[in-house]
Design a protein around this motif. Sequence first.
Motif, PDB file in Angstrom:
ATOM      1  N   UNK A  14       0.848  -1.191   0.000  1.00  0.00           N
ATOM      2  CA  UNK A  14       0.000   0.000   0.000  1.00  0.00           C
ATOM      3  C   UNK A  14       0.893   1.253   0.000  1.00  0.00           C
ATOM      4  N   UNK A  15       0.686   2.113  -1.009  1.00  0.00           N
ATOM      5  CA  UNK A  15       1.437   3.360  -1.091  1.00  0.00           C
ATOM      6  C   UNK A  15       1.035   4.269   0.071  1.00  0.00           C
ATOM      7  N   UNK A  16       2.014   4.916   0.667  1.00  0.00           N
ATOM      8  CA  UNK A  16       1.752   5.847   1.766  1.00  0.00           C
ATOM      9  C   UNK A  16       2.333   7.204   1.442  1.00  0.00           C
ATOM     10  N   UNK A  17       1.585   8.254   1.761  1.00  0.00           N
ATOM     11  CA  UNK A  17       2.005   9.622   1.485  1.00  0.00           C
ATOM     12  C   UNK A  17       1.808  10.477   2.729  1.00  0.00           C
ATOM     13  N   UNK A  18       2.726  11.409   2.952  1.00  0.00           N
ATOM     14  CA  UNK A  18       2.634  12.277   4.110  1.00  0.00           C
ATOM     15  C   UNK A  18       3.160  13.656   3.753  1.00  0.00           C
ATOM     16  N   UNK A  19       2.280  14.670   3.858  1.00  0.00           N
ATOM     17  CA  UNK A  19       2.641  16.040   3.505  1.00  0.00           C
ATOM     18  C   UNK A  19       3.233  16.793   4.693  1.00  0.00           C
ATOM     19  N   UNK A  20       4.024  17.805   4.371  1.00  0.00           N
ATOM     20  CA  UNK A  20       4.531  18.740   5.371  1.00  0.00           C
ATOM     21  C   UNK A  20       4.798  20.071   4.688  1.00  0.00           C
ATOM     22  N   UNK A  21       4.975  21.117   5.494  1.00  0.00           N
ATOM     23  CA  UNK A  21       5.370  22.404   4.944  1.00  0.00           C
ATOM     24  C   UNK A  21       4.269  23.428   4.817  1.00  0.00           C
ATOM     25  N   UNK A  22       3.054  23.092   5.167  1.00  0.00           N
ATOM     26  CA  UNK A  22       1.983  24.071   5.103  1.00  0.00           C
ATOM     27  C   UNK A  22       2.155  25.156   6.157  1.00  0.00           C
ATOM     28  N   UNK A  23       1.336  26.173   6.058  1.00  0.00           N
ATOM     29  CA  UNK A  23       1.395  27.266   7.022  1.00  0.00           C
ATOM     30  C   UNK A  23       0.743  28.504   6.460  1.00  0.00           C
ATOM     31  N   UNK A  24       1.174  29.659   6.962  1.00  0.00           N
ATOM     32  CA  UNK A  24       0.591  30.932   6.548  1.00  0.00           C
ATOM     33  C   UNK A  24       1.597  31.741   5.743  1.00  0.00           C
ATOM     34  N   UNK A  25       1.075  32.528   4.821  1.00  0.00           N
ATOM     35  CA  UNK A  25       1.905  33.409   4.007  1.00  0.00           C
ATOM     36  C   UNK A  25       1.098  34.650   3.673  1.00  0.00           C
ATOM     37  N   UNK A  26       1.819  35.715   3.346  1.00  0.00           N
ATOM     38  CA  UNK A  26       1.160  36.926   2.873  1.00  0.00           C
ATOM     39  C   UNK A  26       0.932  36.829   1.377  1.00  0.00           C
ATOM     40  N   UNK A  27       0.006  37.607   0.882  1.00  0.00           N
ATOM     41  CA  UNK A  27      -0.191  37.709  -0.563  1.00  0.00           C
ATOM     42  C   UNK A  27       1.122  38.088  -1.231  1.00  0.00           C
ATOM     43  N   UNK A  28       1.459  37.346  -2.288  1.00  0.00           N
ATOM     44  CA  UNK A  28       2.724  37.566  -2.971  1.00  0.00           C
ATOM     45  C   UNK A  28       3.876  36.756  -2.428  1.00  0.00           C
ATOM     46  N   UNK A  29       3.650  36.077  -1.320  1.00  0.00           N
ATOM     47  CA  UNK A  29       4.695  35.282  -0.686  1.00  0.00           C
ATOM     48  C   UNK A  29       4.835  33.898  -1.299  1.00  0.00           C
ATOM     49  N   UNK A  30       5.680  33.086  -0.663  1.00  0.00           N
ATOM     50  CA  UNK A  30       5.984  31.748  -1.172  1.00  0.00           C
ATOM     51  C   UNK A  30       5.935  30.727  -0.044  1.00  0.00           C
ATOM     52  N   UNK A  31       5.623  29.501  -0.422  1.00  0.00           N
ATOM     53  CA  UNK A  31       5.692  28.356   0.479  1.00  0.00           C
ATOM     54  C   UNK A  31       6.116  27.156  -0.341  1.00  0.00           C
TER      55      UNK A  31
END
Length: 126
Positions: A1-18
């Motif tokens: 069974x393939x497993x996936x796990x995300x990370x790195x989300x959060x808050x940013x201002x308009x025009x910003x990057x994540x």
Amino acid sequence: QVQLSESGGGSAHTGGSLRLSCRVSRYNPNSYCLGWARQVPGNDREGVGIIAPDGVTNYADSVEGRFTISRDNAKRTLYLQMTNLEPEDTAMYFCAAKPGMYCNSGARGVPQYNFWGQGTQVTVGS
């Protein structure tokens, strides 16, 4: 069974990057399409983009030119680099996988993928 796990989300201002990361395990990097989708409460899940085993990418019109998908097969990690963020990008972001070589359905096909991570929240404020 393939497993996936995300990370790195959060808050940013308009025009910003994540940058989001997705660790993928128990799969063959040479025979799986990988993709990103996002969802806001009350709406259907929307495909953001995909990357095929040969590195070909496809993006939704709403993110074309601002988001970039890449994969590091040695690290078994999928990435979503998001730049010039807009408030409309606020959503829960999911990585997904399906068996396949050519990922012909493109970004719009991601909601039909077989395997999913748990999601990571991205919030963009003005």
